[in-house]
Design an enzyme around this catalytic site. Structure first.
Site, PDB file in Angstrom:
ATOM      1  N   GLY A   1       0.131  -7.278   0.568  1.00  6.38           N
ATOM      2  CA  GLY A   1      -0.908  -8.150   1.099  1.00  6.38           C
ATOM      3  C   GLY A   1      -0.296  -9.479   1.467  1.00  6.38           C
ATOM      4  O   GLY A   1       0.929  -9.613   1.586  1.00  6.38           O
TER       5      GLY A   1
ATOM      6  N   SER B   1      -0.132 -12.072  -0.247  1.00  5.36           N
ATOM      7  CA  SER B   1       0.530 -12.772  -1.340  1.00  5.36           C
ATOM      8  C   SER B   1       1.353 -11.861  -2.219  1.00  5.36           C
ATOM      9  O   SER B   1       2.060 -12.338  -3.090  1.00  5.36           O
ATOM     10  CB  SER B   1      -0.549 -13.425  -2.203  1.00  5.36           C
TER      11      SER B   1
ATOM     12  N   VAL C   1       2.615  -4.445  -3.899  1.00  5.09           N
ATOM     13  CA  VAL C   1       2.124  -3.602  -4.998  1.00  5.09           C
ATOM     14  C   VAL C   1       3.026  -2.374  -5.115  1.00  5.09           C
ATOM     15  O   VAL C   1       3.370  -1.752  -4.104  1.00  5.09           O
ATOM     16  CB  VAL C   1       0.655  -3.185  -4.747  1.00  5.09           C
TER      17      VAL C   1
ATOM     18  N   LYS D   1       1.243  -5.289  -9.374  1.00  2.67           N
ATOM     19  CA  LYS D   1       1.129  -6.176  -8.215  1.00  2.67           C
ATOM     20  C   LYS D   1       1.994  -7.393  -8.489  1.00  2.67           C
ATOM     21  O   LYS D   1       1.802  -8.094  -9.494  1.00  2.67           O
ATOM     22  CB  LYS D   1      -0.342  -6.560  -8.053  1.00  2.67           C
TER      23      LYS D   1
ATOM     24  N   ASP E   1     -14.059 -11.387  -1.042  1.00  2.74           N
ATOM     25  CA  ASP E   1     -13.112 -10.737  -0.138  1.00  2.74           C
ATOM     26  C   ASP E   1     -13.380  -9.234  -0.058  1.00  2.74           C
ATOM     27  O   ASP E   1     -12.462  -8.417  -0.135  1.00  2.74           O
ATOM     28  CB  ASP E   1     -11.681 -11.024  -0.594  1.00  2.74           C
TER      29      ASP E   1
HETATM   30  N1  LIG Z   1      -4.046  -0.575  -8.048  1.00  5.48           N
HETATM   31  C1  LIG Z   1      -3.589  -0.181  -6.865  1.00  5.48           C
HETATM   32  N2  LIG Z   1      -3.245   1.078  -6.655  1.00  5.48           N
HETATM   33  C2  LIG Z   1      -2.789   1.499  -5.468  1.00  5.48           C
HETATM   34  N3  LIG Z   1      -2.640   0.705  -4.410  1.00  5.48           N
HETATM   35  C3  LIG Z   1      -2.980  -0.575  -4.545  1.00  5.48           C
HETATM   36  C4  LIG Z   1      -3.461  -1.096  -5.778  1.00  5.48           C
HETATM   37  N4  LIG Z   1      -3.728  -2.393  -5.620  1.00  5.48           N
HETATM   38  C5  LIG Z   1      -3.430  -2.691  -4.368  1.00  5.48           C
HETATM   39  N5  LIG Z   1      -2.978  -1.604  -3.701  1.00  5.48           N
HETATM   40  C6  LIG Z   1      -2.549  -1.542  -2.280  1.00  5.48           C
HETATM   41  O1  LIG Z   1      -1.891  -2.748  -1.982  1.00  5.48           O
HETATM   42  C7  LIG Z   1      -2.538  -3.406  -0.913  1.00  5.48           C
HETATM   43  C8  LIG Z   1      -2.438  -4.900  -1.111  1.00  5.48           C
HETATM   44  O2  LIG Z   1      -2.999  -5.238  -2.346  1.00  5.48           O
HETATM   45  P1  LIG Z   1      -3.880  -6.523  -2.487  1.00  5.48           P
HETATM   46  O3  LIG Z   1      -4.997  -6.454  -1.525  1.00  5.48           O
HETATM   47  O4  LIG Z   1      -4.270  -6.678  -3.911  1.00  5.48           O
HETATM   48  O5  LIG Z   1      -2.836  -7.628  -2.076  1.00  5.48           O
HETATM   49  P2  LIG Z   1      -3.194  -9.046  -1.546  1.00  5.48           P
HETATM   50  O6  LIG Z   1      -1.948  -9.811  -1.344  1.00  5.48           O
HETATM   51  O7  LIG Z   1      -4.218  -9.629  -2.421  1.00  5.48           O
HETATM   52  O8  LIG Z   1      -3.796  -8.660  -0.150  1.00  5.48           O
HETATM   53  P3  LIG Z   1      -4.862  -9.448   0.638  1.00  5.48           P
HETATM   54  O9  LIG Z   1      -4.814 -10.824   0.118  1.00  5.48           O
HETATM   55  O10 LIG Z   1      -4.426  -9.297   2.055  1.00  5.48           O
HETATM   56  O11 LIG Z   1      -6.156  -8.751   0.350  1.00  5.48           O
HETATM   57  C9  LIG Z   1      -3.959  -2.882  -0.922  1.00  5.48           C
HETATM   58  O12 LIG Z   1      -4.545  -2.968   0.346  1.00  5.48           O
HETATM   59  C10 LIG Z   1      -3.751  -1.455  -1.368  1.00  5.48           C
HETATM   60  O13 LIG Z   1      -3.429  -0.659  -0.240  1.00  5.48           O
END
Ligand SMILES: Nc1ncnc2c1ncn2[C@@H]1O[C@H](COP(=O)(O)OP(=O)(O)OP(=O)(O)O)[C@@H](O)[C@H]1O
Length: 726
Positions: free
Chosen positions: A27, A29, A32, A47, A141
């Site tokens: 994502g 930030s 994962v 993550k 979100d």
């Molecule tokens: N527990 C999990 N199991 C499997 N895949 C996951 C998990 N958590 C996150 N992901 C994958 O990782 C991606 C990015 O995770 P996440 O959305 O938490 O990151 P982020 O940096 O917060 O992204 P954003 O801020 O763009 O929403 C998710 O869209 C999903 O595809």
């Protein structure tokens, strides 16, 4: 933070207890990973968040992580534990083997899911929201990218708490007045400076997510954030169209319409929405959702395929036309400088954005091919540092698992064999999230293989409009980006490198966090039911788009048209300089014509005592002359009407065919020639008219003399008679 228990399971805060495996998501930030918790041999997701990117201090993060760990609902991803490793925060969570709905759509359902699956996914998500709202939380979100699926069909809402901790400053009240979210999913009130918002903002995002799942992309996703902000505030809410979205049920459409009401007070609560008839007949997710990923490869291979495709497309996007690059770059810079949320400036920016007919057809996930549309805006400092999210830059997946997708997956497996270039190892090693036991994902490819994939993608892309990726941003150095990097070692493969480059792309993905400004910018559009589907506004005839166009787009075409205002509407006397000005001489002539005999002269005649025998022949003569004059005048009037008609037709034709310069020229020349002939004719008529008038004057003079003569004759006769009488 640290060791926390969950469902009778405990997880240590020792990074050495975790073996990071494949990357399964990324994502704005974080990256994962699938991971093994070694003490219990349990599969988890870790993550890895780069704290350097976080807006909050460690205390805030700690507090939020604790909040997240208290979450206990089957539809909300909870953190088992979290701890800091170097400059990263590791959050240990349940592993959701099928990843996010967004990834699933990207890989296999580019046009969205069928209603049965959507219903199940939405119902589970709504249960999660109902729980969070009951606990006093706002998710902020909600989107397909944050709805995760397990292999048994379980649906969980992710990214709660951790993202909040990152993007908040810890002050709940204050954070409610900040702009957090992703533009396409953000409620109008979230975009209204100073108005504040509540859990109903999640209901709006939920409605947008419903559209996203139904179409494969969120409404307005092809527009840059500035335009999305304005469209959300000013346009009628998006919705499912009763005609276009025939495949969806009425109750689904109604449910979406209820969520997408601009007045937050009129939106239902999650609890109330759950009681909507649409959710009453929804199938359990293990029946409707599970089959969605029946034949798909493992999640990490899908993610790799998407990354590889991103890389290929990024390569293409390095070759935008100079114009596109300049536009996107200026858009980017304006976007960066516009976080003061000055509506006027936003409008001005929006006016610079090419309209739908110019924009390539993109999707929410097509973030590499649009300036910044559909991106999650992280915060000012991130944007300033051009931090981008690779997740957001994936072009629409044109292939399916049966076709091109396999090609990519195959090349992905090929990729895993090659050697890696040495690249910044020392710098990154200390922050390497996987240094504590990441099993090597052997990945490699040759440049040739990458190029083959690129070439294939290029074929597909050739039919599309060019992407708008700010080229300059693509070349940022690692330090400029400050982005969490995956482990890199000496054998980093070329595609890994390309994939890493994707993450440099300025997708602006990440919650939109704009400074709160208690301004009086009240631009809330009238609240309308969400009957009409506006979606991505491909249809030029859509009313809201026309409105936007009218409001913002003053193009050179408009100006040209303004020049071609039909001349019939312009007073001829004022049309100096125009070629048609010559016709104005007719008007001039009419006004300047000499006065005709008036009623006054008729009265004079009445007072004259003239014997009829004398007068009648003269009057007959005059009548005859007047008839001739009348005919002349009638002819002249007819000619003028013809001229007028030709003028009008000519003007009309010029306007209709204005886009074709060649035709214009021909029509104009023909028009001028016709006008010239008519003017000659008018001149002739003018000359004849003058002659007639002259003749008339002469006759009048003669008549006056005759009168005089008659008077004197009659006077003389009277005198003679008196003399005779005397
Ligand atoms: N527990 C999990 N199991 C499997 N895949 C996951 C998990 N958590 C996150 N992901 C994958 O990782 C991606 C990015 O995770 P996440 O959305 O938490 O990151 P982020 O940096 O917060 O992204 P954003 O801020 O763009 O929403 C998710 O869209 C999903 O595809």
């Amino acid at each position: 933070m640290g060791r926390m228990g969950a469902n009778q399971r405990t997880f240590s805060a020792n990074p050495n207890d975790y073996k990071l495996l494949e990357e399964v998501g990324y994502g704005a930030s974080a990256v994962v990973y699938r991971a093994i918790y070694l003490p219990s041999n349990e599969v988890v997701a870790v993550k890895c968040l780069d704290l350097d990117r976080c807006n909050s201090n460690l205390d805030d993060i700690r507090r939020e992580a604790q909040t997240m760990s208290l979450i206990d609902h089957p539809n909300v991803i909870k953190a088992f534990c979290s701890f800091v490793v170097a400059r990263n925060l590791w959050v240990v969570m349940p592993f959701m083997a099928e990843g996010s709905c967004l990834h699933l759509m990207k890989i296999a359902y580019p046009d969205g899911f069928e209603e049965a699956a959507i219903g199940s996914i939405l119902k589970e998500t709504l249960k999660a929201l109902e729980y969070l709202h009951r606990q006093g939380h706002i998710h902020r979100d909600v989107k397909a990218g944050n709805i995760l699926l397990d292999s048994n069909g379980v649906v969980k809402l992710a990214d709660f708490g951790v993202s909040a901790c990152i993007f908040d400053t810890g002050d709940r009240q204050r954070s409610r007045n900040t702009f957090v979210g992703t533009p396409c999913w953000m409620a109008p009130e979230v975009l209204q400076p100073g108005s504040g918002y509540n859990s109903k903002a999640d209901i709006w995002s939920f409605g947008i997510t419903a559209l996203e799942l139904a179409h494969g992309h969120a409404p307005f996703s092809k527009y840059p954030p500035m335009k999305v902000l304005l469209m959300t505030i000013q346009n009628a809410p998006p919705g499912l169209d009763y005609d276009r979205d025939k495949k969806f049920s009425k109750s689904f459409k109604e449910m979406v319409a209820m969520c997408l009401v601009k007045d937050q007070t009129k939106r239902p609560t999650a609890e109330k929405l759950l009681k909507h008839s649409f959710f009453k007949h929804v199938k359990p997710p293990e029946l409707s959702v599970k089959k969605l990923f029946a034949d798909l490869p493992p999640l990490w291979n899908r993610v790799k395929a998407i990354q590889l495709k991103d890389a290929a497309q990024l390569a293409l996007k390095r070759m935008p036309s100079a114009e596109q690059e300049a536009l996107s770059q200026s858009e980017y810079q304006r976007g960066v400088s516009a976080w003061n949320f000055d509506i006027e400036d936003l409008k001005a920016q929006a006016s610079l954005v090419r309209d739908d007919d110019d924009m390539p057809e993109t999707r929410e996930d097509d973030e590499s091919s649009k300036p910044f549309g559909g991106h999650k805006i992280v915060n000012k400092s991130w944007i300033g540092s051009k931090e981008m999210n690779s997740d957001s830059i994936v072009q629409k997946v044109e292939y399916t698992s049966q076709t091109g997708g396999n090609e990519l997956l195959q090349s992905d497996s090929l990729v895993r064999k090659g050697k890696l270039p040495e690249n910044g190892l020392q710098d990154q090693e200390k922050d390497d999230p996987r240094k504590n036991g990441l099993s090597e994902v052997s990945a490699s490819t040759t440049e040739k293989e990458i190029m083959q994939v690129r070439a294939k993608t290029m074929k597909v892309r050739q039919t599309q409009s060019g992407p708008l990726v700010p080229g300059a941003v693509l070349n940022l150095s690692s330090s400029e980006r400050g982005h969490p990097e995956r482990i890199e070692n000496e054998s980093q493969p070329a595609n890994e490198k390309a994939i890493r480059e994707i993450r440099k792309v300025p997708s602006l993905s990440g919650p939109l966090l704009l400074p709160n400004r208690a301004s009086a910018n009240s631009l809330s559009a009238p609240i309308k039911p969400s009957g009409g589907f506006r979606d991505c506004l491909d249809d030029k005839s859509k009313a809201n788009l026309v409105q936007i166009r009218g409001r913002f787009s003053v193009t050179s075409e408009n100006l040209d048209l303004a020049k071609d205002i039909p001349l019939s509407t312009v007073p001829r006397r004022s049309s100096q300089g125009s070629p048609l000005r010559k016709s104005a001489s007719v008007g001039d002539w009419i006004c300047e014509s000499k006065p005709m005999p008036t009623n006054q002269s008729t009265n004079e005649f009445r007072n004259i005592n003239i014997p009829a025998s004398v007068l009648v022949p003269h009057l007959q003569n005059l009548f005859q002359q007047n008839s001739v004059q009348q005919d002349l005048i009638l002819n002249l009037l007819n000619s003028l009407q013809v001229v007028e008609g030709i003028d009008a037709a000519q003007n009309g034709k010029l306007l209709v065919s204005s886009p074709n310069a060649e035709n214009n020229g021909t029509v104009e020349v023909a028009g001028f020639e016709r006008e010239r002939l008519l003017l000659v004719k008018i001149s002739e008529l003018q000359a004849r008219m003058s002659n007639v008038i002259e003749e008339l004057n002469t006759e009048r003079l003669k008549y006056a003399q005759l009168q005089q003569h008659l008077k004197s004759v009659s006077g003389q006769e009277n005198g003679d008679a008196m003399e005779l009488d005397a």
